[in-house]
Design an enzyme around this catalytic site. Structure first.
Site, short mmCIF file in Angstrom:
data_model
loop_
_atom_site.label_atom_id
_atom_site.label_comp_id
_atom_site.label_asym_id
_atom_site.label_seq_id
_atom_site.Cartn_x
_atom_site.Cartn_y
_atom_site.Cartn_z
N SER A 310 0.42 -1.07 0.36
CA SER A 310 -0.31 -0.08 0.00
C SER A 310 1.01 1.64 -0.16
CB SER A 310 -0.37 -0.17 1.37
OG SER A 310 0.25 0.08 2.44
N GLU A 474 -6.90 16.90 8.92
CA GLU A 474 -8.18 17.72 10.15
C GLU A 474 -9.33 17.04 9.27
OE1 GLU A 474 -6.69 18.89 12.57
OE2 GLU A 474 -4.56 18.00 12.25
N HIS A 490 1.00 5.57 5.57
CA HIS A 490 0.29 5.39 4.58
C HIS A 490 0.41 7.22 4.48
CE1 HIS A 490 -1.55 1.83 4.79
NE2 HIS A 490 -1.10 1.67 3.79
#
Length: 514
Positions: A310, A474, A490
């Site tokens: 990933s 956020e 990630h």
């Protein structure tokens, strides 16, 4: 400069082949007629080497040594394949016009538990055995490789090979062209252990299969060997335009060690003679013997095929700003990138779930195969691949596949997570980065130490600035993450681009990108 050494029973000659081989400057060794009782190893050397008889007649020069598997070596441990009379561990070695024999006769004491007695073992690349006699019974000729990541090519031309059980076997890519394969007892001619990722195993082309008065149907063409029960050793043996004697059974192939022959790659094409029953698998066309041992020609402009997890995989726009580094690699290399990375994949699941097959279909000669795993291999589920055995074994499969197709494998240590401790970035991958480094050195594979490079870069940016490189989002900023995100594994687009730049720098340092 060429250096010729002559060997023979004369005061003016070197008395043994082993003494001549000790001179690493030798490029040709001439063997005068005689019987040389020696346990010979051609160790790795810098120069190509020709070993030949002075007369050209293999019956004039005999290299002989009697050891079997199970005999004890100087440490008290049993010999295995190193019982071979003659081992070739160097590349670019030619043997011409000599006999290599292992005279062990298992009929003398059938109660012995180990009957294998090798005459010739090859583990070097680009080896030619021409007009030679290779004499033994069980396991006469082992055409091998030093590891499952190594591609080794051997050409046996116009040779006589004798034996009874599995007497041409191993995992090398080999062309056995012309000559005679003589069965001296009931058994099996060949036992290939070709790696699943290698499209070329044993090609027997224009060979005469004979016997010493054996009963019709008493010998099988072969069976697939899975060393140590290795399931991905899918042996390949093809018999093409061969003349086959009546000793070969109508059921040409059989199982070995509980592995069905139907799962291997065993077939024939236009064989003749009383043993050419054509009851087993038949090829639609003959393989090109001339190309069997050659490097595949480049298929076009160099591309980079990425197999990873990933951290590199692609993401749809709706998951922005999440991104994988391979999505941005072309931007920094100018090379086309085929991104086969899969989110959540380990080396094990990438193979088991079929993603590796898709990547293999893309891979062509001249391409780069960028191999980067390690994030998910430690997971205690179906993906687990320990760093000591299974993870390296899976990496070797990727490496061999690239080499067998004329591509360039590049190993990447796993990119680091954002794991700061008292302001210092700490490694999060345990033993996996070093496992990759060790394998790259051991198997002579190009390496990009992405663990080290990313650790340096994240440290330079610091704990606060690296938040923008990872998925620190956020609340309300992106539709896919209404509650925000705190992910130190990630990458955001900025982080993916940073890592892509590090990979591109590594490729350039290896001469694989401009």
């Amino acid at each position: 400069m060429p250096r010729v050494i002559e060997v023979g029973d004369d005061a003016d000659l070197v008395p043994s082949l082993s003494l001549a081989l000790a001179d690493e400057s030798a490029t040709e060794i001439l063997m005068h007629p005689g019987t040389y009782v020696e346990h010979v190893v051609v160790a790795p050397r810098q120069m190509p080497l020709l070993i030949r008889s002075t007369s050209g007649d293999p019956e004039d020069v005999v290299v002989s040594f009697e050891l079997r598997q199970g005999d004890r070596d100087r440490t008290g441990m049993p010999y295995v394949q190193d019982c071979a009379t003659f081992t070739i561990d160097s590349d670019h070695v030619t043997l011409r016009g000599i006999t290599i024999e292992n005279p062990f006769d298992k009929r003398v004491d059938p109660s012995l538990p180990d009957q294998q007695a090798l005459a010739l073992r090859t583990r070097g690349d680009r080896i030619l055995i021409e007009a030679c006699r290779l004499i033994g019974q069980q396991d006469t000729v082992l055409l091998d490789a030093p590891s499952w990541a190594a591609l080794r090519r051997v050409h046996l031309r116009e040779c006589l090979i004798t034996g009874d059980v599995d007497f041409v076997y191993g995992r090398a890519t080999a062309l056995i062209e012309g000559g005679e394969i003589r069965s001296v007892g009931p058994g099996y001619v060949t036992a290939p252990s070709t790696a699943a990722e290698n499209p070329r195993g044993f090609l027997f082309s224009g060979v005469r299969l004979t016997s010493e008065g054996l009963a019709p149907g008493s010998v099988h063409l072969g069976r697939p060997w899975h060393p140590g029960g290795k399931p991905d050793a899918l042996g390949q043996a093809l018999f093409v335009h061969c003349e086959i004697g009546a000793h070969i059974a109508a059921v040409a192939w059989t199982e070995m060690g509980g592995f069905d022959w139907q799962d291997a790659r065993l077939a024939e094409f236009e064989n003749t003679g009383p043993g050419a029953h054509a009851t087993g698998p038949q090829l639609d066309e003959a393989p090109d013997a001339r190309a069997w041992l050659e490097d595949p020609p480049p298929t076009g402009a160099r591309r980079v095929i990425v197999v990873s997890d990933s951290t590199a995989s692609p993401y749809p726009p709706e998951r922005a700003p999440r991104a994988g580094w391979a999505e941005h690699l072309t931007e920094f290399t100018g090379l086309e990138t085929i991104n086969r990375a899969i989110s959540g994949a380990s080396t094990r699941s990438f193979i088991d779930e079929g993603w590796w097959d898709l990547a293999l279909a893309d891979l062509g000669a001249g391409d780069v195969l960028a191999i980067g795993f390690g994030h998910n291999d430690p997971k205690p589920d179906h993906r687990f691949a320990d760093p000591f055995t299974r993870h390296p074994a899976n990496l070797r499969r990727f490496v061999l596949a690239a080499r067998a197709r004329g591509a360039v494998p590049v190993l990447l240590t796993p990119v680091e997570r954002r794991t700061f401790e008292d302001g210092r970035l700490r490694s999060s991958h345990g033993a996996y980065p070093q496992a990759v480094r060790h394998l790259a050195a051991e198997e002579h594979v190009d390496l990009i130490d992405l663990s080290a490079a990313s650790q340096l870069w994240w440290q330079e940016l610091g704990e606060e600035r690296t938040r923008s490189r990872f998925m620190w989002v956020e609340p309300g900023t992106y539709p896919a993450y209404p509650a925000g995100e705190r992910d130190d594994t990630h990458f955001s687009t900025a982080g993916a681009r940073d890592v892509a730049r590090l990979v591109a720098d590594g490729l350039r340092s290896l001469g694989l990108a401009n």
